[in-house]
Scaffold this active site. Structure first.
Site, PDB file in Angstrom:
ATOM      1  N   HIS A  58       0.818  -1.225   0.000  1.00  0.00           N
ATOM      2  CA  HIS A  58       0.000   0.000   0.000  1.00  0.00           C
ATOM      3  C   HIS A  58       0.850   1.275   0.000  1.00  0.00           C
ATOM      4  O   HIS A  58       0.515   2.264   0.657  1.00  0.00           O
ATOM      5  CB  HIS A  58      -0.961   0.047   1.203  1.00  0.00           C
ATOM      6  CG  HIS A  58      -1.939  -1.084   1.234  1.00  0.00           C
ATOM      7  ND1 HIS A  58      -3.069  -1.095   0.459  1.00  0.00           N
ATOM      8  CD2 HIS A  58      -1.954  -2.244   1.938  1.00  0.00           C
ATOM      9  CE1 HIS A  58      -3.745  -2.221   0.679  1.00  0.00           C
ATOM     10  NE2 HIS A  58      -3.089  -2.937   1.566  1.00  0.00           N
ATOM     11  N   ASN A 131     -10.705  -2.737   1.655  1.00  0.00           N
ATOM     12  CA  ASN A 131     -10.240  -2.838   0.266  1.00  0.00           C
ATOM     13  C   ASN A 131     -11.400  -2.513  -0.674  1.00  0.00           C
ATOM     14  O   ASN A 131     -12.549  -2.447  -0.234  1.00  0.00           O
ATOM     15  CB  ASN A 131      -9.764  -4.271  -0.040  1.00  0.00           C
ATOM     16  CG  ASN A 131      -8.349  -4.534   0.449  1.00  0.00           C
ATOM     17  OD1 ASN A 131      -7.495  -3.643   0.440  1.00  0.00           O
ATOM     18  ND2 ASN A 131      -8.102  -5.750   0.880  1.00  0.00           N
ATOM     19  N   TYR A 341      -0.716  -4.356  11.910  1.00  0.00           N
ATOM     20  CA  TYR A 341      -0.772  -2.960  11.454  1.00  0.00           C
ATOM     21  C   TYR A 341      -0.114  -1.994  12.432  1.00  0.00           C
ATOM     22  O   TYR A 341       0.726  -1.186  12.024  1.00  0.00           O
ATOM     23  CB  TYR A 341      -2.214  -2.562  11.116  1.00  0.00           C
ATOM     24  CG  TYR A 341      -2.648  -3.094   9.767  1.00  0.00           C
ATOM     25  CD1 TYR A 341      -2.735  -4.459   9.537  1.00  0.00           C
ATOM     26  CD2 TYR A 341      -2.936  -2.246   8.717  1.00  0.00           C
ATOM     27  CE1 TYR A 341      -3.102  -4.970   8.305  1.00  0.00           C
ATOM     28  CE2 TYR A 341      -3.307  -2.746   7.473  1.00  0.00           C
ATOM     29  CZ  TYR A 341      -3.388  -4.108   7.271  1.00  0.00           C
ATOM     30  OH  TYR A 341      -3.735  -4.599   6.045  1.00  0.00           O
TER      31      TYR A 341
END
Ligand code: NDP
Length: 500
Positions: A58, A131, A341
């Site tokens: 990303h 997404n 994350y």
């Protein structure tokens, strides 16, 4: 205009408007540099340190600010404060990205697109890290690094490599549902303005009494879905590799604010136990017919970042950033992301990344048991106890101040009393894994010419696979979705190889 700040060194020393010039004995200038020239040294030293680690996935993105407006009072299924009043507005940061390619790559290349949002609610931040597809390639989190490496560059040639890509997917066929979406027109969207986004995972909406409802979230573009054809996407990649960034930035700049409606599908725990689909399997959707979409809000992006690095590059999104009334389900992929994350953010931005202005909550923050660390920006809670259980200055909780239950505990519902043996998570594939991909193939068939375009998009990629046996395995994989699809793919791919 109206800005009378003058140029200083980073510590505030005013900088004179004169060039560094050291005179030589013969009277000529510009010969020597001196370490005492702090202006020069700091300017050069800072330049070498301008880059922070690029996101491993990303990396290439566009971001903007906007607002989420609740269009329904959702207190019947959640105590989340941002959803409990019609018309309530919450400010939002959005970041939309490709996944595999690097930050400098063309943003029209065929890829899944990441869609992250930070909702700055009055009970803390909520990150929706979604997404533009409702399913994912894998359901076992240990495969995540392998999946991404196979979509990136070959370890020897440093080139994107179709053989490696298909080798991964033949060995991990649960991704077939997502592969069909990727090679459909939706694999080359025109811009964030024309895409939908999906939670993919099952989440939970919770109430203060500990009850909960499973949910999937759908964010639907009001500009209409628009995609590039393969030929257009390729052409634009060469002409303007930053097409998406430009499209989104310019639209917001000229006041043509993009809008999405936000929907939920809701499922009770009892329904989940009986449902034909494992709701913790990220390769599956819940049929719209079984669980109709219900609108809960509207999203409008209406402000560009003031500075890309400060607002977007330094933004860190994590599914673990949740508010009272919203919680994780037992989906193993989601559980792994709750760790991965914030861990990536700690590596990329440092342990105090939540203090950076773009990540900082607008709600009050008092977190005295997270202290010190690199780049601490605030007063570090002064002399407050940095240990739990102080009687000198006892920690106050929400109830002590507000007098009511925070709802915060509702993240940990007394749900999901799953019974069974602890076992390694399995992602073995069965015929049931091909039911939804086959249904999608039918959905794609409703649009004239679309199935043909999917096959052509696949031919372009599969014809790059070096080994005939591996190509055969790809045809078999698609045959399990639909025999004619597998056959057409084989015929056209082998013909394309012969023709070259
Ligand atoms: P429906 O027959 O009610 O609707 C099919 C959905 O397919 C549409 O609503 C649209 O989703 C989506 N769609 C259309 N073209 C594409 C494409 N190229 N790539 C991905 N999605 C596309 O759906 P069902 O609920 O009965 O599911 C049938 C199949 O549709 C599923 O097996 C799944 O593959 C796919 N699908 C289902 C979704 C769901 O949440 N149920 C969401 C997306 C796809 P949208 O309205 O979101 O644009």
């Amino acid at each position: 205009m109206g800005d009378d700040r003058y140029y200083t060194l980073a510590e505030g020393r005013p900088v004179a408007n004169s060039k560094t010039a050291v005179l030589m004995r013969n009277g000529q200038g510009g010969g020597l540099g001196l370490l005492q020239d702090t202006h020069l040294i700091e300017t050069l030293a800072h330049f070498s340190r301008e880059r922070i680690p690029e996101r491993v996935v990303h990396a290439k993105a566009v971001g903007s600010y906007g607002e989420f407006e609740a269009t329904r009072d959702c207190s019947d299924f959640t105590c989340a404060s941002f959803l409990n009043k019609v018309g309530k507005k919450t400010s939002v940061l959005q970041r939309v990205s490709t996944v595999g390619p690097e930050s400098g790559s063309a943003d029209t290349s065929r890829d899944v697109h990441g869609w992250s949002m930070k909702l700055y609610t009055d009970e803390g931040n909520l990150d929706w890290v979604f997404n533009n597809t409702p399913v994912f390639f894998i359901r076992d989190p240990i495969k995540f690094p392998s999946l991404n490496r196979s979509h990136k560059r070959h370890p020897q040639s440093h080139l994107p490599d179709a053989t490696m890509f298909w080798d991964f997917h033949v060995g991990n066929p649960e991704g077939i549902h997502q592969l069909i979406i990727l090679f459909s027109d939706r694999g080359t969207p025109k811009s964030p303005r024309y895409m939908n986004a999906y939670s993919g995972h099952t989440y939970k909406f919770t109430k203060a009494d500990g009850s909960f409802t499973y949910a999937k979230i759908h964010i639907k573009t009001q500009q209409g879905i628009q995609n590039f054809s393969r030929e257009e996407a390729t052409k634009i990649a060469g002409k303007n590799p930053d097409y998406m960034i430009e499209d989104m930035f310019q639209a917001v700049e000229r006041g043509d604010y993009p809008v999405w409606n936000v929907y939920v599908q809701l499922m009770s725990p009892e329904e989940a136990e009986k449902y034909e689909v494992n709701i913790f399997d990220m390769t599956k959707v819940w049929s719209h017919k079984d669980f109709p979409l219900q609108q809960i809000g509207r999203l409008t992006m209406n402000r560009n970042p003031r500075n890309y690095f400060a607002d977007i590059e330094q933004a860190a999104f994590s599914p673990s950033t949740m508010v009272p009334g919203f919680a994780a389900s037992a989906d193993p992929m989601l559980q792994a992301r709750l760790f991965a994350y914030p861990d990536a953010a700690r590596y990329r931005l440092g342990v105090n990344y939540q203090q950076l202005p773009t990540n900082a909550a607008k709600a009050q923050v008092y977190s005295p048991f997270q202290r010190d660390g690199r780049m601490r920006l605030d007063d570090n809670y002064g002399g407050d106890p940095n240990y739990i259980g102080s009687s000198i200055k006892p920690t106050k909780f929400y109830q002590d101040v507000k007098g009511s239950s925070p709802g915060a505990l509702s993240q940990h519902t007394d749900h999901e009393n799953w019974v069974g043996e602890v076992a390694a998570y399995t992602s073995e594939i069965t015929d049931a894994d091909f039911v939804q991909p086959a249904a999608l193939w039918g959905v794609i068939g409703r649009e004239p010419g679309h199935q043909d375009r999917v096959i052509e998009n696949l031919v372009l990629s599969v014809s790059e696979v070096k080994y005939p046996e591996l190509r055969k395995a790809v045809y078999s994989l698609f045959s399990r979705v639909n025999k004619d699809l597998g056959l057409a793919l084989e015929e056209r791919t082998e013909a394309a190889i012969k023709a070259t």
